[in-house]
Design a protein around this motif. Structure first.
Motif, PDB file in Angstrom:
ATOM      1  N   LEU A  37       0.845  -1.200   0.047  1.00 34.73           N
ATOM      2  CA  LEU A  37      -0.094  -0.128  -0.012  1.00 34.73           C
ATOM      3  C   LEU A  37       0.833   1.227   0.029  1.00 34.73           C
ATOM      4  O   LEU A  37       0.568   2.108  -0.767  1.00 34.73           O
ATOM      5  N   CYS A  38       1.878   1.181   0.861  1.00 39.18           N
ATOM      6  CA  CYS A  38       2.763   2.475   0.602  1.00 39.18           C
ATOM      7  C   CYS A  38       3.291   2.722  -0.433  1.00 39.18           C
ATOM      8  O   CYS A  38       3.567   3.840  -0.823  1.00 39.18           O
ATOM      9  N   SER A  42       2.956   5.970  -2.697  1.00 40.01           N
ATOM     10  CA  SER A  42       4.187   6.469  -3.302  1.00 40.01           C
ATOM     11  C   SER A  42       4.169   6.858  -4.565  1.00 40.01           C
ATOM     12  O   SER A  42       4.642   7.889  -5.211  1.00 40.01           O
ATOM     13  N   MET A  43       3.660   6.013  -5.463  1.00 39.34           N
ATOM     14  CA  MET A  43       3.748   6.125  -7.160  1.00 39.34           C
ATOM     15  C   MET A  43       2.688   7.200  -7.540  1.00 39.34           C
ATOM     16  O   MET A  43       2.889   7.858  -8.102  1.00 39.34           O
ATOM     17  N   GLU A  49       8.631   6.526  -0.681  1.00 41.52           N
ATOM     18  CA  GLU A  49       7.887   5.361   0.102  1.00 41.52           C
ATOM     19  C   GLU A  49       8.311   5.375   1.600  1.00 41.52           C
ATOM     20  O   GLU A  49       7.127   5.138   2.423  1.00 41.52           O
ATOM     21  N   GLY A  50       9.285   5.867   2.026  1.00 40.30           N
ATOM     22  CA  GLY A  50       9.613   5.928   3.514  1.00 40.30           C
ATOM     23  C   GLY A  50       8.860   7.007   3.906  1.00 40.30           C
ATOM     24  O   GLY A  50       8.422   6.748   5.226  1.00 40.30           O
ATOM     25  N   ALA A  51       8.758   8.115   3.424  1.00 39.55           N
ATOM     26  CA  ALA A  51       7.793   9.165   3.728  1.00 39.55           C
ATOM     27  C   ALA A  51       6.290   9.105   4.076  1.00 39.55           C
ATOM     28  O   ALA A  51       5.805   9.016   4.871  1.00 39.55           O
ATOM     29  N   ILE A  56       1.819   7.544   7.615  1.00 36.81           N
ATOM     30  CA  ILE A  56       0.684   6.834   7.842  1.00 36.81           C
ATOM     31  C   ILE A  56       0.953   6.204   9.328  1.00 36.81           C
ATOM     32  O   ILE A  56      -0.162   6.085  10.057  1.00 36.81           O
ATOM     33  N   ASP A  57       2.041   5.837   9.812  1.00 38.37           N
ATOM     34  CA  ASP A  57       2.186   5.299  11.151  1.00 38.37           C
ATOM     35  C   ASP A  57       2.040   6.438  12.013  1.00 38.37           C
ATOM     36  O   ASP A  57       1.315   6.585  13.009  1.00 38.37           O
TER      37      ASP A  57
END
Length: 158
Positions: A37-38, A42-43, A49-51, A56-57
């Protein structure tokens, strides 16, 4: 792609003779995990993706904090999260107390984009469940999915 359902036999009623009825139950064909999902977000959002994962966390932590305070959390067009509970009914007001609460839950009310999607989605009957889980996101008790405020008809036997 259509949402799929199978026909399931249910038994309704506690105080009267058990009535067998048939209901449509949705079939979950697969699950998108958090990492995938991340990647998708990201796309779509052109964000690393890390951001996305960190945001989300942090969102989950903020939701936890506010729902724990008994607050409703509105996330713009996404929808609204609020605390809720299922309770046993009592004959008198005096008999209602914390022990009559059967379950505490989080209720999600979708925003307008999800509501639009739900109004336009096609639905298709499928035979069997092809090894997929039905109605409860892969939980161990597919016979009693949560009716909640998810737009499904609540199961009186649940």
């Amino acid at each position: 792609m259509a949402l799929k359902y199978v026909v399931k036999k249910r038994v309704f009623g506690f105080d009267k003779p058990k009535a067998e009825k048939y209901v449509a139950q949705n079939v979950i064909t697969n699950t998108v995990d958090f990492r995938d999902l991340c990647k998708e977000v990201s796309m779509f959002g052109m964000i690393p993706e890390g951001a996305v994962k960190h945001v989300i966390d942090a969102l989950i932590d903020a939701l936890n904090t506010n729902l724990n305070k008994g607050l409703s959390v509105q996330l713009g067009d996404f929808g609204c999260f609020r605390p809720g509970m299922n309770c046993k009914s009592q004959d008198t007001e005096e008999k209602v107390d914390a022990d009559t609460i059967q379950r505490v839950k989080i209720v999600f009310t979708p925003g307008y984009k999800f509501k639009e999607m739900l109004n336009k989605v096609s639905i298709k009957k499928t035979e069997g469940n092809d090894g997929a889980s039905s109605g409860n996101n892969g939980g161990s008790n597919p016979e009693k999915p949560d009716g909640g405020d998810s737009g499904e008809t609540p199961d009186p036997a649940a």
